[in-house]
Design an enzyme around this catalytic site. Structure first.
Site, PDB file in Angstrom:
ATOM      1  N   ASP A 532       0.719  -1.212  -0.058  1.00 19.82           N
ATOM      2  CA  ASP A 532       0.147   0.075  -0.108  1.00 19.82           C
ATOM      3  C   ASP A 532       0.679   1.256   0.021  1.00 19.82           C
ATOM      4  OD1 ASP A 532       0.579   0.898   2.970  1.00 19.82           O
ATOM      5  OD2 ASP A 532      -0.224  -1.207   3.268  1.00 19.82           O
ATOM      6  N   GLU A 612      21.906 -22.034 -18.747  1.00 19.13           N
ATOM      7  CA  GLU A 612      21.252 -21.239 -17.838  1.00 19.13           C
ATOM      8  C   GLU A 612      22.049 -19.851 -17.551  1.00 19.13           C
ATOM      9  OE1 GLU A 612      17.675 -24.134 -16.112  1.00 19.13           O
ATOM     10  OE2 GLU A 612      19.681 -24.301 -15.095  1.00 19.13           O
TER      11      GLU A 612
END
Ligand code: DGJ
Length: 733
Positions: A532, A612
């Protein structure tokens, strides 16, 4: 700009594209007369109609005039118990047991610069202006101050309220909202952002129904379940079209956003601290400050509204010492090890990470006290010497020597019963003697309404911070509040504990902000349980969700983006199958999704293949090259992942529109997939853009109106990124 017309007692707030107006009428009732696209001004109270309405009563001063009723008038801060039967903004209880509040306008002040709210988060800015309106409820001698902040360039209007007991006897406040916004129409949709742990902030949209609809939290945090941000908009509003109003509350505890479609097809939105279990006593001279709310109106759809919120949050809310610098790419060990690690394991991960370009190593939960599982240890903020012999003093230099900075996970608001702290201070946990504690993740919540508890935690963490070179904290919070009762205050004050807890949290965070200005704090509450604007004032990024699956994240980050900028969303590449849902996605796609946030990795890099690792190096290189575009550019949602399962796309465009990064991710594949031509947004139609450094180039108008042909990609969850840069010559040349 704030304009006041003395004769008509009209206050008009202009931003670049919007106007907000209110008027003190003949009875000094503060009427809301307009909020919407910018108009020239004048007295817009002519929009209000006065009609005799059955069962809508008339205040004493109006005599027998039946056309004047608070029940029908659009108001700036609704009253209580005096004939307006819609949602009140305030509820007072006086010593005589009455619960009536009728505030009338008494005066105003206009100031340069933005007001601040002591102990509470708030937008800031010298360029803004402040209007304060003073009101009073004469019978109770309670004063009300309504604050307005006007930020022209963001089309942002902030609001807050202070309630002052000017009388001699105590007053009990049962509700004091931050925002009341009346509309003289009800043909609106309400959009809320809802979900659950690991699936936060999914948009839900529906036309207003008669009566009250609300989203709220009673968990003590803003919650995974509902966000303190809502949108009201035209039924046909979309990304580029239609009037929409975004309303944001800067608060991290129990909140409520309630919308009422009333009998005469008017709408009222009220937002603020949740009245649930709220009762705040004001002694003579005492003040209650309602947290700040912020409004942005966009006359042209959601994209403009979101971009304005993003700019405002980035430039006038985040107090981020790192804002103009790239934040370090991090690796966090949580999903790699959980509690099962020691110094050697951490150094092994760090050793693999540093050569890939990762710059910050974050040691997550499990490094302190008796913390070998989530059953114990919280509250004891000293290093677990079995796992980390020699403590942080030994570990951090080893990480630093690898060329990486060091960060640390903490959960300061929590305590386990199995901890030295609990054994010494059982009454420091929220809870009632004589009642069993409700446990959440086997832990209890510290009573952060108490200054002595906060002081202890501050001192303990200060010792940790001063023991080593720590540049980052992940501030976690892993349960909702229950048995909210404090041993430190009398029975009559227990209705204040939820709110005082939040004030205590802000107080401690502010202390860290002041004392450690360079320290980057990432907020977290089981991922996005406290995502928030209140927290963002103290923690400029927040771990967006515990769900790191790239495909679910498309939805979570999409929903979050309606209000919050991407730089605030913690987003990491993790291993597959994913911990939350077992889905397997390509590493490339995981990188594309995570780099549209505050980027990092959350996996055991010692278990990755050479191939990777090469891809990870490329991902980090791409992120480092484009972070400014991603974090400071304008964000465009190109598709809605809840509607379009086939693919999701979004775009970052630089402020000068010369650069753009388009990200595109497919869903699960079906045979013979359709052709996709993706129409881009926000480009300069006149410019010619080169694609991914190749010979390929297109004019801006072509990319936006005709689109870009996405190459066919087979297999599930594929992705691509298009980096567009304007070539020197313009398309017309
Ligand atoms: C919840 C967080 O969201 C996770 O990332 C991790 O830090 C755990 N807590 C640790 O307990």
């Amino acid at each position: 700009m704030i304009a006041y017309d003395k004769e008509s007692m009209v206050f008009t707030l202009h931003t670049c594209h919007t106007t907000y107006q209110m008027k003190a009428d003949a009875y000094c009732v503060l009427l809301h007369t307009y909020y919407g696209p910018r108009i020239s001004g004048g007295d817009l109270s002519n929009l209000i109609q006065y009609t005799d309405r059955g069962f809508s009563p008339n205040p004493g001063e109006a005599g027998h005039c039946r056309t004047y009723s608070l029940d029908t008038l659009p108001q700036e801060y609704s009253s209580c118990g005096v004939g307006d039967f819609r949602i009140p903004s305030i509820e007072l209880e006086l010593e005589d047991g009455s619960r009536i509040a009728d505030f009338r306008y008494t005066g105003f002040e206009i100031h340069k610069g933005k007001y601040t709210l002591e102990g509470l988060p708030a937008f800031y800015g010298d360029q803004a202006e402040t209007l304060i309106l003073f009101l009073e409820d004469t019978a109770s001698q309670v004063g009300l101050e309504l604050y307005y902040g006007v930020f022209e360039q963001y089309d942002l209007i902030t609001r807050a309220a202070r309630v002052v007991n000017k009388g001699t006897v105590p007053v009990r406040l049962h509700q004091a909202s931050s925002l009341c916004l009346d509309f003289q129409r009800s043909d609106l949709d309400l959009i809320t952002f809802d979900g659950r742990h690991v699936m936060e902030r999914c948009p839900n949209r529906a036309p207003l129904r008669p009566g009250v609809q609300r989203v709220s939290s009673v968990r003590g945090t803003s919650s995974h379940q509902h966000n303190p941000f809502v949108i009201l908009c035209d039924h046909d509003a979309n990304e580029e079209y239609g009037l929409c109003f975004g309303a944001l509350l800067l608060y991290s505890g129990n909140f409520e956003a309630a919308v009422e479609r009333s009998q005469f097809e008017n709408t009222r939105l009220v937002m603020g601290v949740n009245p649930y279990h709220f009762c705040y006593t004001l002694e003579q001279g005492e003040v209650f400050t309602a947290p700040e709310a912020a409004l942005i109106c966009s006359p042209c759809g959601f994209t403009r509204m979101s971009q304005q919120f993003h700019r405002a949050i980035r430039q006038a809310l985040l107090r981020d010492a790192h804002q103009d610098r790239r934040k370090p790419v991090l690796v966090n060990n949580w999903e790699a090890t959980h509690f099962d690690f020691d110094a050697e394991k951490l150094v092994e991960i760090a050793k693999e990470s540093a050569p890939l370009g990762i710059e910050l190593f974050v040691m997550d939960d499990g490094w302190f006290g008796s913390r070998d599982s989530d059953l114990g240890g919280l509250g004891d903020w000293s290093v677990n010497q079995n796992k980390l012999p020699g403590g942080l003093e030994a570990l951090v230099p080893r990480i630093n020597q690898l060329g990486m900075q060091f960060g640390l996970w903490i959960e300061p608001e929590m305590i386990n019963e199995d901890s030295a702290l609990y054994r010494a201070h059982p009454d420091w946990a929220l809870g009632m003697p004589g009642r069993a504690h409700t446990r959440g993740r086997s832990q209890l919540v510290l009573d952060f309404s108490r200054a002595d508890v906060r002081e202890h935690i501050y001192q303990a963490l200060q010792t940790v911070l001063s023991s080593a070179n720590i540049v980052y904290l992940k501030w976690d919070m892993n349960r909702s509040l229950s048995e909210v009762w404090s041993a430190a205050i009398p029975a009559s004050r227990q209705g204040e504990v939820y709110h005082r807890y939040v004030l205590g949290l802000y107080d401690l965070l502010e202390r860290f902000h002041q004392d450690y200005p360079g320290l980057l704090i990432e907020g977290c509450s089981g991922g996005g349980g406290r995502f928030d604007a209140g927290m963002l004032y103290y923690t400029p990024q927040i771990w967006c969700s515990d769900n790191t699956d790239a495909i679910d994240r498309l939805r979570i980050q999409y929903g979050t983006s309606f209000c919050y900028p991407v730089c605030t969303m913690g987003a990491h590449v993790s291993a597959v199958p994913n911990e939350s849902n077992e889905r397997i996605t390509p590493l490339k796609t995981r990188g594309v999704v995570a780099m549209s946030g505050a980027f990092g990795y959350e996996m055991d890099l010692s278990k990755t293949t050479t191939e990777e690792k090469e891809l990870i190096v490329q991902q980090i290189h791409t992120y480092k090259a484009h972070w400014k575009l991603i974090h400071q550019g304008d964000y465009y949602r190109l598709t809605d992942p809840f509607q379009n399962q086939a693919y999701t796309a979004w775009e970052h465009v630089s402020q000068d529109r010369r650069e753009a990064l388009v990200s595109y991710v497919t869903g699960s594949i079906h045979a013979a997939p359709p052709f996709v031509t993706l129409r881009l947004k926000g480009l300069d139609p006149q410019l010619c853009y080169q694609v991914n450094g190749s010979e390929e180039s297109y004019r801006g108008d072509v990319l936006m109106l005709a689109g870009y042909p996405i190459p066919m990609m087979l297999g599930d969850y594929q992705s691509l990124q298009l980096y567009l840069i304007a070539k020197d010559e313009t398309a017309s040349q």
